[in-house]
Design a protein around this motif. Sequence first.
Motif, PDB file in Angstrom:
ATOM      1  N   VAL A  73      -9.024   5.097  -2.400  1.00 43.21           N
ATOM      2  CA  VAL A  73      -7.879   4.256  -2.741  1.00 43.21           C
ATOM      3  C   VAL A  73      -8.086   2.866  -2.161  1.00 43.21           C
ATOM      4  N   PRO A  74      -7.854   1.794  -2.940  1.00 38.09           N
ATOM      5  CA  PRO A  74      -7.949   0.438  -2.377  1.00 38.09           C
ATOM      6  C   PRO A  74      -7.075   0.285  -1.142  1.00 38.09           C
ATOM      7  N   SER A  75      -7.583  -0.400  -0.137  1.00 38.24           N
ATOM      8  CA  SER A  75      -6.971  -0.395   1.195  1.00 38.24           C
ATOM      9  C   SER A  75      -5.556  -0.953   1.218  1.00 38.24           C
ATOM     10  N   GLU A  76      -5.255  -1.971   0.388  1.00 38.17           N
ATOM     11  CA  GLU A  76      -3.959  -2.636   0.462  1.00 38.17           C
ATOM     12  C   GLU A  76      -3.001  -2.217  -0.653  1.00 38.17           C
ATOM     13  N   LEU A  77      -3.377  -1.209  -1.420  1.00 37.22           N
ATOM     14  CA  LEU A  77      -2.558  -0.864  -2.582  1.00 37.22           C
ATOM     15  C   LEU A  77      -1.185  -0.359  -2.164  1.00 37.22           C
ATOM     16  N   GLU A  78      -1.112   0.547  -1.220  1.00 39.18           N
ATOM     17  CA  GLU A  78       0.181   1.097  -0.806  1.00 39.18           C
ATOM     18  C   GLU A  78       1.056   0.029  -0.176  1.00 39.18           C
ATOM     19  N   ALA A  79       0.463  -0.815   0.679  1.00 37.30           N
ATOM     20  CA  ALA A  79       1.245  -1.868   1.336  1.00 37.30           C
ATOM     21  C   ALA A  79       1.777  -2.876   0.326  1.00 37.30           C
ATOM     22  N   ASN A  80       0.959  -3.273  -0.633  1.00 42.39           N
ATOM     23  CA  ASN A  80       1.397  -4.253  -1.621  1.00 42.39           C
ATOM     24  C   ASN A  80       2.441  -3.662  -2.568  1.00 42.39           C
ATOM     25  N   ALA A  81       2.327  -2.375  -2.864  1.00 43.51           N
ATOM     26  CA  ALA A  81       3.350  -1.738  -3.690  1.00 43.51           C
ATOM     27  C   ALA A  81       4.693  -1.740  -2.974  1.00 43.51           C
ATOM     28  N   LYS A  82       4.686  -1.533  -1.654  1.00 46.44           N
ATOM     29  CA  LYS A  82       5.934  -1.572  -0.891  1.00 46.44           C
ATOM     30  C   LYS A  82       6.512  -2.987  -0.855  1.00 46.44           C
ATOM     31  N   ILE A  83       5.639  -3.986  -0.769  1.00 48.86           N
ATOM     32  CA  ILE A  83       6.119  -5.372  -0.781  1.00 48.86           C
ATOM     33  C   ILE A  83       6.816  -5.676  -2.107  1.00 48.86           C
ATOM     34  N   LEU A  84       6.196  -5.262  -3.209  1.00 46.28           N
ATOM     35  CA  LEU A  84       6.805  -5.506  -4.520  1.00 46.28           C
ATOM     36  C   LEU A  84       8.084  -4.693  -4.686  1.00 46.28           C
ATOM     37  N   ASP A  85       8.111  -3.497  -4.149  1.00 52.07           N
ATOM     38  CA  ASP A  85       9.327  -2.692  -4.194  1.00 52.07           C
ATOM     39  C   ASP A  85      10.458  -3.381  -3.444  1.00 52.07           C
ATOM     40  N   GLU A  86      10.118  -4.072  -2.347  1.00 51.61           N
ATOM     41  CA  GLU A  86      11.102  -4.837  -1.577  1.00 51.61           C
ATOM     42  C   GLU A  86      11.529  -6.085  -2.339  1.00 51.61           C
ATOM     43  N   ALA A  87      10.575  -6.706  -3.054  1.00 49.16           N
ATOM     44  CA  ALA A  87      10.849  -7.977  -3.722  1.00 49.16           C
ATOM     45  C   ALA A  87      11.680  -7.803  -4.991  1.00 49.16           C
ATOM     46  N   PHE A  88      11.645  -6.607  -5.587  1.00 44.81           N
ATOM     47  CA  PHE A  88      12.384  -6.369  -6.829  1.00 44.81           C
ATOM     48  C   PHE A  88      13.356  -5.210  -6.600  1.00 44.81           C
ATOM     49  N   PRO A  89      14.505  -5.467  -6.005  1.00 42.38           N
ATOM     50  CA  PRO A  89      15.452  -4.374  -5.732  1.00 42.38           C
ATOM     51  C   PRO A  89      16.014  -3.731  -6.990  1.00 42.38           C
ATOM     52  N   GLU A  90      15.963  -4.445  -8.105  1.00 34.34           N
ATOM     53  CA  GLU A  90      16.495  -3.872  -9.345  1.00 34.34           C
ATOM     54  C   GLU A  90      15.500  -2.923 -10.016  1.00 34.34           C
ATOM     55  N   ILE A  91      14.293  -2.772  -9.442  1.00 40.62           N
ATOM     56  CA  ILE A  91      13.267  -1.903 -10.014  1.00 40.62           C
ATOM     57  C   ILE A  91      12.770  -0.947  -8.939  1.00 40.62           C
ATOM     58  N   THR A  92      12.705   0.323  -9.252  1.00 37.16           N
ATOM     59  CA  THR A  92      12.090   1.320  -8.372  1.00 37.16           C
ATOM     60  C   THR A  92      10.610   1.408  -8.703  1.00 37.16           C
ATOM     61  N   ILE A  93       9.772   1.155  -7.731  1.00 35.53           N
ATOM     62  CA  ILE A  93       8.327   1.147  -7.936  1.00 35.53           C
ATOM     63  C   ILE A  93       7.728   2.346  -7.213  1.00 35.53           C
ATOM     64  N   ASP A  94       7.281   3.325  -7.980  1.00 37.71           N
ATOM     65  CA  ASP A  94       6.631   4.513  -7.438  1.00 37.71           C
ATOM     66  C   ASP A  94       5.121   4.345  -7.550  1.00 37.71           C
ATOM     67  N   LEU A  95       4.421   4.578  -6.464  1.00 37.33           N
ATOM     68  CA  LEU A  95       2.964   4.503  -6.459  1.00 37.33           C
ATOM     69  C   LEU A  95       2.410   5.924  -6.549  1.00 37.33           C
ATOM     70  N   ILE A  96       1.544   6.165  -7.530  1.00 38.65           N
ATOM     71  CA  ILE A  96       0.963   7.485  -7.756  1.00 38.65           C
ATOM     72  C   ILE A  96      -0.555   7.358  -7.757  1.00 38.65           C
ATOM     73  N   ILE A  97      -1.211   8.127  -6.918  1.00 39.02           N
ATOM     74  CA  ILE A  97      -2.668   8.182  -6.882  1.00 39.02           C
ATOM     75  C   ILE A  97      -3.100   9.455  -7.601  1.00 39.02           C
ATOM     76  N   VAL A  98      -3.875   9.295  -8.667  1.00 38.05           N
ATOM     77  CA  VAL A  98      -4.312  10.426  -9.480  1.00 38.05           C
ATOM     78  C   VAL A  98      -5.780  10.697  -9.211  1.00 38.05           C
ATOM     79  N   GLN A  99      -6.110  11.930  -8.921  1.00 42.08           N
ATOM     80  CA  GLN A  99      -7.499  12.312  -8.685  1.00 42.08           C
ATOM     81  C   GLN A  99      -8.227  12.428 -10.020  1.00 42.08           C
ATOM     82  N   GLY A 100      -9.289  11.661 -10.162  1.00 40.49           N
ATOM     83  CA  GLY A 100     -10.053  11.688 -11.401  1.00 40.49           C
ATOM     84  C   GLY A 100     -10.436  10.300 -11.851  1.00 40.49           C
ATOM     85  N   LEU A 101     -11.298  10.242 -12.868  1.00 44.24           N
ATOM     86  CA  LEU A 101     -11.761   8.972 -13.395  1.00 44.24           C
ATOM     87  C   LEU A 101     -10.764   8.415 -14.411  1.00 44.24           C
TER      88      LEU A 101
END
Length: 631
Positions: A560-588
């Motif tokens: 997983v890219p190192s900053e993906l989870e942190a940046n998703a949380k930042i965007l989730d904070e920046a857009f309170p009207e949108i729920t941003i769920d981060l999903i990591i899927v195993q596979g290509l």
Amino acid sequence: MRPREGGGLKNTLATSSRFLNLSSDFEFAGWGTFSKLKLTGEDHRAGDERLQHLRGAGLLGQFTGAALSGNAVLGSVFYALPAVVAVCGVYSPISLFAATLTPFLWRPIMEELASALPISGAPYSYILNVSRKSLALLGAALLLLDFAATAVVSAATASSYLAGEVALPFPPFVGAALVLVIFALVSLTGLKESARIAFVVLAFHVATMTALGVASSVHWARTGNAQLRQNWRDGQPPSHAAIVRQLFNGFCLGMLGLTGIECTPSYIGRIKPGRFPPVLRNLHLPTIVLNTLMIALVLATVPLEQVLGGANVLSVLAQISAGPWLRKWIVVDAAVVLCGGVLTGILSATELFSQLAYDRVVPQVFLRVLPVSGAPYVSVLVFTGMSGVLYASTGASLAIVSKMFSLVWLTVMALFPLALLLLRFNRGRMPRARTAPMGCVVLALVLTPVVFAGNVAIDPSTAGYFAAYLIGVLVVFAATQNQVHLLRAVYWAYDQYPARSKMWGAALVGVIARLKRQPVCILVRTDEINHLLHMLLYVRENEETSCVKVVHFCDAESGVPSELEANAKILDEAFPEITIDLIIVQGLFSPSNVAALAHRLQIPPSLMFMSCPGPRFTYPIAEFGARVISL
């Protein structure tokens, strides 16, 4: 604070709401979550079934693929020739020949677009993948009007052709309405796989036109050029300026002889790979021969006053050349091929409605089908009603609908070079097998407004009809595309009223919440926050949703890219009207895994968004079914 276990509400006391009697929590969609997902065997089976269905749909070759729209293209000779002769007279062969050469500009444009985005629904689907959804909806509105005009003109021409040959027990406009209703009922039987039927109809039409051409040529050779010289003398304009004007007007209306070619990219997903250029060639080259040859034979055989008198010119040509038997054959051919054009318009419109329903532009009710035939009955009934309204609002005038049809067709054709320019600018990395010369793109963009203005100058009233119908369809699309905004405005107005009903208010809030909970999916390959931000801004501006699932495919090697989870949380904070769920899927990241994910999340592939693939991308873009929304 964000709860460790996910979910929960954020304290929004510092932010005021525009609604007087709702808490600030109404504006907050909820915290996003982080999860890891492993696709199951059932998900993979469902994804493989979708891919097999998608790959199995491309069964049309260069002839069967051309037949679906060929009836509309080659059948237009029955209504294009009288329209051109009425304004161009004896110079009609020159104008028609010049008009039939213009697809040489559009063919390379269509081929490049099709090689980059081999997906059905064009040009709506092209613009949807290279620009904003609002511009794509303009293309969808024009396509819908184009299909409606195709059905109406074909039905009205078939009825008027029969009325000119036999005494019908009802007026021609009643016959046109009956044709629309009959073929709406036929389409409800589920006859959607009509390529072979269309091929048989087209073969019959080509055989008929060949017989007429041979008989008329033999008659011309026997009788000589006396009638042609007489028509030439009788049809001469008073000045050279009048000749130029007649040539230009004939060129503008001569575009009616090409209507139907714009339908071909709309079903490119059903055409075998590499067969689209031959399909366009098989449509274009016969049109040049057919339209130019027939108008020349008419002027060499039929007196000009009879041609201009509104008679069925091809039937008259058959009568003079070979007698009543060929005239009856022509009448039967006109009825068959024009009715085939009605069915083509209905089926094309139902496919467009289905795509718009998947993209949440129109209600999901348009996806409902009959239990036995599988026909989308809501789409068929709505389109038939729309076609009837269009015909009735013109006073059942075939001339007005035909001229308006030319305006709609020209505008649709202008969308192809526009889409190609947007593709090159916004999605320049996208791989493609063909490249159109820039000169063709520029000339096509310049030619369409010139011809459009020429058609308006011939009959300015058609511009009013065109604008009225286009605005009407766009208003409907805008309302369905912005349901949440409209309902919020309704609730705001309700909230200002002192004696409001709590039951109505709760119902409105419930509808708004249900519409906003419809999820979309963003497929990301990087953790760069500027890239994630641009994709999220696209979703906020083009889709009505408060639930976004950011998905990243990874295997054991890449991680997983190192900053993906942190940046998703930042965007989730920046857009309170949108729920941003981060999903990591195993596979290509592959078409089969994306299709399996769509089954697991119950999100259609058309609501999955991805960035533009590069030249080294190994998978066909059409197999993903996802929308390309960024460079």
